[in-house]
Enzyme design. Structure first.
Site, PDB file in Angstrom:
ATOM      1  N   CYS A 167      38.170  38.634  29.934  1.00  0.00           N
ATOM      2  CA  CYS A 167      38.442  38.175  31.305  1.00  0.00           C
ATOM      3  C   CYS A 167      37.334  37.312  31.899  1.00  0.00           C
ATOM      4  O   CYS A 167      37.529  36.666  32.928  1.00  0.00           O
ATOM      5  CB  CYS A 167      38.691  39.373  32.213  1.00  0.00           C
ATOM      6  SG  CYS A 167      40.180  40.261  31.729  1.00  0.00           S
ATOM      7  N   HIS A 177      37.085  38.497  39.718  1.00  0.00           N
ATOM      8  CA  HIS A 177      38.186  38.634  38.762  1.00  0.00           C
ATOM      9  C   HIS A 177      39.239  39.527  39.407  1.00  0.00           C
ATOM     10  O   HIS A 177      38.910  40.546  40.015  1.00  0.00           O
ATOM     11  CB  HIS A 177      37.678  39.245  37.452  1.00  0.00           C
ATOM     12  CG  HIS A 177      38.790  39.615  36.524  1.00  0.00           C
ATOM     13  ND1 HIS A 177      39.826  38.752  36.233  1.00  0.00           N
ATOM     14  CD2 HIS A 177      39.056  40.759  35.843  1.00  0.00           C
ATOM     15  CE1 HIS A 177      40.669  39.354  35.410  1.00  0.00           C
ATOM     16  NE2 HIS A 177      40.222  40.566  35.160  1.00  0.00           N
ATOM     17  N   ASN A 212      47.124  40.371  37.573  1.00  0.00           N
ATOM     18  CA  ASN A 212      45.914  40.113  36.780  1.00  0.00           C
ATOM     19  C   ASN A 212      46.339  39.209  35.614  1.00  0.00           C
ATOM     20  O   ASN A 212      47.119  39.624  34.755  1.00  0.00           O
ATOM     21  CB  ASN A 212      45.362  41.459  36.286  1.00  0.00           C
ATOM     22  CG  ASN A 212      44.157  41.326  35.353  1.00  0.00           C
ATOM     23  OD1 ASN A 212      43.938  40.288  34.727  1.00  0.00           O
ATOM     24  ND2 ASN A 212      43.391  42.395  35.230  1.00  0.00           N
TER      25      ASN A 212
END
Lengths: 329, 329
Positions: free
Chosen positions: B115, B256, B286
């Site tokens: 990520c 994030h 996400n």
């Protein structure tokens, strides 16, 4: 674009199981001598129960030991492997875990351009070292080719071996001749389908039951060779011009150990003398992205490099990409 | 470590299929409202027949169009995705193929820290831009999470969406305030097993028939949260100290988009005011490594950034890693 970068140490790890070309001739029902003649590989190594991150950590430990360094002396771990142990997390995190158990928490990430990953990683990270962001970087390339070979594709399957290589790099001391002189990469993506493993990512996921061969290595060797033969000579000219050196100035050329016949044709086409051309293919096979750092390690071990020796590391990869770096060792 | 780097343009691509939390409640046999309450995601998008490299190329084309640039104006393509379309070749080569058909043959390679890939890629490549190796770099993060979700793990499977983001970066003009002030990454690999997809690489290869769930996303959310809560505040202190700024000097924090509840707890723990905290989770989910550049794109679109605005991009990833960059937009 010069960078004052020095290769501190190198190491390799080969798994225990030796696989000779005679063994492959028998396994594949081929006439004796076929596998060697096709690949110019006598021996390659296959894993038995080693994982890729284990092999990478073994090679990394050996590279640190050779340099008299501890893991605490490293401030970045970069995986430059062309295959992955598992899709998540990244390969470097798994090597970091094997090597350090998390202490110290130095950054770990992957740089991947298949067989050129070491050149790409060295090239990019050297700027960060030059700028002072990292003091000493550990590169690890660890590959398990054997699990993905398609034994129906005899010509490609007899080429590959498993193994790992590690390289420690830091900023050169002011009095050292060691430096990167130039680097270059070109991606000819019209050849992106020539070399591939289709299955295992998001496109052909296990869940959707793609054909079993999608999970195996697939190469159109002739198409790759034609593309490389067409573009590599100009690429090398451009790279050497960037470095301001001629091909005869080089002390050693370390090519990616792709395949014996192609390597020899390329050597002649580029006008490189045999004694200046590093080959480890015969007793390692093509170890994907570990081939280039492993051949660098063997060159160091065999005393073929002195401090300041002018080296061209050069390769091709799936993509289809050409890449190279000119460095003073 | 400052670098005179400027974000030239940003874009995103979302696939056509909208998946609401109500739809997931029904699919999973959960009480109405459960999926939203657990994830704070109302809508995410799932691919129907788009591939990851297609989505990446769409986002890249849009980013180029917004900047008034052609593909010839780019001299490097870096995939900063956390998932791959296929194991070989690298993701960037497939995006390169979709975008350029091979012309011009600019370098294409992957940087992967799950990520955090965009932060890692921006950080590393910015040194190469600063040094003059590349003039203008295209970053692409393209993710298909949906194919790998384990619907038995309800809490994690309701979090994710598919999509792509692209960012064009170049050296700042001398009069521009845009620059990177500082960057940092820490990998706590004792948590390497907390977030994983085990199958699809060399360890659990399709050929060896591992359990089907090995090919699916597996997360110990509580263990990740405990680790992040323990290490993130110190990490942010160290990063801001490197940048020479305090948390109140920041104009915007772009985290994030991991999960709604964790993001909110982190915001409070770090003492960041709500209006300075960029969230796009509710209508995107996400999107793995695409989340950070996509949230940057939304911040630009919503007029929340002016040239010179002080931004902290901050995240966590499988590994377990923490990463961040402080930049003047």
């Amino acid at each position: 674009m010069e960078r004052a970068i020095q290769i501190v140490s190198t190491a390799k790890y080969l798994p225990e199981q030796t696989v000779t070309s005679e063994m492959l001739d028998e396994k594949l029902g081929l006439p004796p001598g076929w596998s060697y003649k096709s690949s110019r590989v006598r021996t390659r190594w296959f894993v038995t129960d080693e994982t890729s991150s284990q092999m990478g950590a073994y090679a990394a430990e050996e590279a640190l030991r050779r340099a008299g360094l501890a893991v605490e002396d490293i401030d970045c771990i970069i995986s430059v492997s062309g295959t992955m142990e598992q899709p998540i997390p990244c390969h470097a995190a798994l090597i970091h875990q094997r090597l350090t158990q998390g202490v110290p928490p130095v950054p770990a990430f992957d740089i991947n351009s298949t067989c050129l990953s070491f050149i790409t990683g060295l090239d990019l990270a050297s700027h960060a070292i030059q700028a002072g962001q990292y003091h000493r970087v550990l590169f690890v390339a660890s590959e398990i080719a054997s699990i993905g070979l398609n034994w129906e594709q005899k010509k490609s399957s007899v080429l590959f071996g498993d193994g790992a290589a590690a390289v420690v790099v830091q900023k050169s001391a002011p009095e050292s001749p060691a430096r990167i002189l130039a680097s270059r990469m070109e991606t000819y993506s019209q050849g992106a389908d020539y070399t591939r493993i289709r299955g295992g990512g998001t496109r052909y996921h296990s869940r959707t039951n793609p054909p079993p061969e999608y999970f195996l290595f697939d190469m159109d060797g002739k198409a790759v060779y034609r593309m490389v033969a067409r573009y590599l000579p100009g690429f090398v000219d451009r790279l050497l011009a960037q470095a301001g050196v001629g091909i005869d100035d080089l002390d050693l050329v370390i090519p990616h150990q792709a395949s014996g016949i192609a390597m020899e044709l390329m050597r002649k086409k580029l006008g490189i003398r045999e004694e200046k051309y590093m080959t480890i293919l015969e007793d390692h096979g093509n170890v994907i992205a570990a081939s280039l750092p492993m051949a660098l390690h063997e060159a160091v071990q065999q005393g073929r490099l002195a401090r300041g020796s002018l080296v061209l590391m050069l390769g091709t990869s799936a993509g289809t990409s050409l890449g190279g770096v000119v460095l003073a060792y």
